[in-house]
Design an enzyme around this catalytic site. Structure first.
Site, PDB file in Angstrom:
ATOM      1  N   TYR A 123       0.887  -1.139   0.174  1.00 17.36           N
ATOM      2  CA  TYR A 123       0.010   0.042   0.065  1.00 17.36           C
ATOM      3  C   TYR A 123       0.653   1.234  -0.029  1.00 17.36           C
ATOM      4  O   TYR A 123       0.335   2.510   0.248  1.00 17.36           O
ATOM      5  CB  TYR A 123      -0.982  -0.030   1.248  1.00 17.36           C
ATOM      6  CG  TYR A 123      -2.063  -1.119   1.203  1.00 17.36           C
ATOM      7  CD1 TYR A 123      -1.710  -2.257   1.615  1.00 17.36           C
ATOM      8  CD2 TYR A 123      -3.235  -0.825   0.956  1.00 17.36           C
ATOM      9  CE1 TYR A 123      -2.613  -3.285   1.311  1.00 17.36           C
ATOM     10  CE2 TYR A 123      -4.366  -1.640   0.911  1.00 17.36           C
ATOM     11  CZ  TYR A 123      -3.879  -2.952   1.028  1.00 17.36           C
ATOM     12  OH  TYR A 123      -4.952  -3.885   1.114  1.00 17.36           O
ATOM     13  N   LYS A 170       3.991 -14.211   6.334  1.00 14.75           N
ATOM     14  CA  LYS A 170       4.318 -15.282   5.468  1.00 14.75           C
ATOM     15  C   LYS A 170       6.028 -15.141   5.225  1.00 14.75           C
ATOM     16  O   LYS A 170       6.373 -15.082   4.115  1.00 14.75           O
ATOM     17  CB  LYS A 170       3.714 -15.014   3.972  1.00 14.75           C
ATOM     18  CG  LYS A 170       3.804 -16.109   2.763  1.00 14.75           C
ATOM     19  CD  LYS A 170       2.728 -17.352   3.011  1.00 14.75           C
ATOM     20  CE  LYS A 170       3.328 -18.169   2.006  1.00 14.75           C
ATOM     21  NZ  LYS A 170       2.221 -19.440   2.335  1.00 14.75           N
ATOM     22  N   ASP A 203      -1.832 -18.409   5.186  1.00 14.38           N
ATOM     23  CA  ASP A 203      -2.619 -19.326   4.738  1.00 14.38           C
ATOM     24  C   ASP A 203      -3.324 -20.069   5.979  1.00 14.38           C
ATOM     25  O   ASP A 203      -4.507 -20.341   5.946  1.00 14.38           O
ATOM     26  CB  ASP A 203      -2.040 -20.187   3.717  1.00 14.38           C
ATOM     27  CG  ASP A 203      -0.615 -20.237   4.012  1.00 14.38           C
ATOM     28  OD1 ASP A 203       0.033 -19.845   4.917  1.00 14.38           O
ATOM     29  OD2 ASP A 203       0.116 -20.817   3.077  1.00 14.38           O
ATOM     30  N   ASP A 227      -5.998  -6.645   5.371  1.00 15.17           N
ATOM     31  CA  ASP A 227      -7.167  -6.436   4.646  1.00 15.17           C
ATOM     32  C   ASP A 227      -8.085  -7.336   4.388  1.00 15.17           C
ATOM     33  O   ASP A 227      -9.441  -7.353   4.400  1.00 15.17           O
ATOM     34  CB  ASP A 227      -6.788  -5.745   3.316  1.00 15.17           C
ATOM     35  CG  ASP A 227      -7.828  -5.009   2.398  1.00 15.17           C
ATOM     36  OD1 ASP A 227      -8.854  -5.120   2.851  1.00 15.17           O
ATOM     37  OD2 ASP A 227      -7.369  -4.546   1.415  1.00 15.17           O
ATOM     38  N   ASP A 231     -12.018  -9.155   6.150  1.00 18.67           N
ATOM     39  CA  ASP A 231     -13.329  -9.354   5.317  1.00 18.67           C
ATOM     40  C   ASP A 231     -13.762 -10.791   5.690  1.00 18.67           C
ATOM     41  O   ASP A 231     -14.864 -11.126   5.975  1.00 18.67           O
ATOM     42  CB  ASP A 231     -13.078  -9.446   3.948  1.00 18.67           C
ATOM     43  CG  ASP A 231     -13.663  -7.899   3.316  1.00 18.67           C
ATOM     44  OD1 ASP A 231     -13.147  -6.864   3.795  1.00 18.67           O
ATOM     45  OD2 ASP A 231     -13.935  -7.850   2.353  1.00 18.67           O
TER      46      ASP A 231
END
Ligand code: NAI
Ligand code: MG
Length: 341
Positions: A123, A170, A203, A227, A231
């Site tokens: 970002y 990760k 993951d 982000d 959700d």
């Protein structure tokens, strides 16, 4: 008197902003927490007659206010909210997910918060085109990783629930960037001996949020993963329509729903206003903390109680299995708030 800059946004933005405004107006009138609401233009609607999605005047008004609330914006969201987060250094994005009565969730006893680093990662806006190729630069600094980790541990302590922080990344693949994030979180964890600390690859976290979401307390993660996972976490407890968020810096904050402008339901009067109303609640909590204002603590709790009661009565929009309109939910919350004064 708090100067509140309000961006009404695009799509369902104006519908849920209207709901939030009426709640703030009632708090102003009945609970003695005074607000001056200043409408600020930003987003796709502004781009039609303007060069920038966030005009300079809007930025100036936001900067000179005490706090900002923002409804979702459409395609120009990056030019508004991502820009504001970086320019105002609102480094902590706080995204709680928990069960509410009468909302079907994957599990019971879910009460977690995602603490998302809000200024770096992909970002940072560093994208370049080459011939037949494009690259994005992923930025991670020690400074940003340290302050977001500190925020997460302090929050776990303050919440006083499971007292656990899971650092999600990760680092097995992104050895430098997430490597730095993960080692920094581990370093900071040593200062908080009363908080349980663990690592989880993103993951696996996506899977565990579905398998056993009730095990999480505070999740600290990088910008893009936060982000996406937020959700997911919102849907795990029922809907994006009940997901509020805070963008917090050292001296300023912007409160907004987790979701976007929901063009598929815009204009139908069925958007869930709770994401925005619970964002008002988060704003009051932040104002309370920043200004040592007990009236804000009280008003925040009243909103939470009113939301819980209205849901318990089964007044719900379609996204959470009801057949009520945005206005029905808002009006019942207002009635509830009036009756508890
Ligand atoms: P979205 O979050 O707008 O919608 C995803 C799904 O959730 C849709 O089915 C929508 O109807 C539902 N939903 C979202 N909020 C709801 C609410 N309050 N009540 C009931 N249902 C709700 O995601 P989408 O469709 O990917 O993005 C739409 C636009 O929003 C895009 O232009 C995107 O750029 C923008 N966006 C803006 C954000 C912001 O302003 N911070 C954040 C995310 C997306
Ligand atoms: Mg998002």
């Amino acid at each position: 008197m708090y100067k509140l800059a309000l961006i009404s946004g695009d799509g369902i933005g104006p519908e849920i902003s209207k709901a939030a405004k009426s709640v703030i107006q009632l708090i102003h009138n009945m609970y003695d927490v005074k607000f001056e609401i200043i409408d600020v233009e930003a987003g796709d609607s502004v781009l039609k007659n303007n060069e920038k999605a966030l005009p300079d005047l809007s930025f100036k008004v936001i900067k000179n206010s005490d706090v900002c609330m923002k409804a979702p914006i459409g395609e120009s969201a990056a030019d508004v909210i991502v820009y504001l987060r970086r320019m105002l250094d609102l480094y902590a994005n706080i995204r709680p997910s928990k069960n509410y009565p009468n909302i079907r969730a994957l599990k019971d006893d879910i009460d977690l918060v995602i603490v998302r680093e809000n200024t770096e990662d992909v970002y940072a806006g560093l994208e370049y085109d080459f011939e037949n190729a494009s690259i994005a630069i992923r930025l991670t600094t020690k400074k940003a990783s340290t302050r977001i980790a500190e925020y997460a541990f302090k929050l776990a302590k303050f919440r006083n629930k499971k007292k656990s922080v899971v650092s999600v990344h990760k680092a097995n693949l992104l050895r430098k960037t997430d490597g730095l994030f993960s080692t920094t979180c581990r370093e900071i964890s040593k200062k908080y001996t009363d908080i349980q600390f663990s690592d989880m690859y993103v993951d696996a976290c996506a899977m565990n949020l579905i398998r056993n979401p009730e095990n999480f307390d505070v999740i600290v993660t990088t910008n893009l993963f936060g982000d996406i996972l937020s959700d997911e976490a919102a849907q795990v407890v029922g809907s994006l329509g009940i997901a509020p968020a805070a963008n917090i810096g050292d001296n300023f904050a912007i409160f907004e729903p987790v979701h976007g402008s929901a063009p598929d339901i815009a204009g139908k009067g069925i958007a869930n206003p709770l994401s925005m109303i619970l964002s008002v609640r988060m704003m009051l909590d932040w104002l309370a903390m920043k200004n040592n204002d007990n009236k804000c603590v009280d008003a925040a709790q009243k909103i939470e109680d009113a939301v819980t009661k209205v849901l318990a009565k089964g007044i719900k929009t379609p996204d959470i299995g009801g057949n009520n309109k945005t206005e029905d939910v808002t009006n019942t919350i207002l009635t509830e708030l009036r009756s508890t004064q």
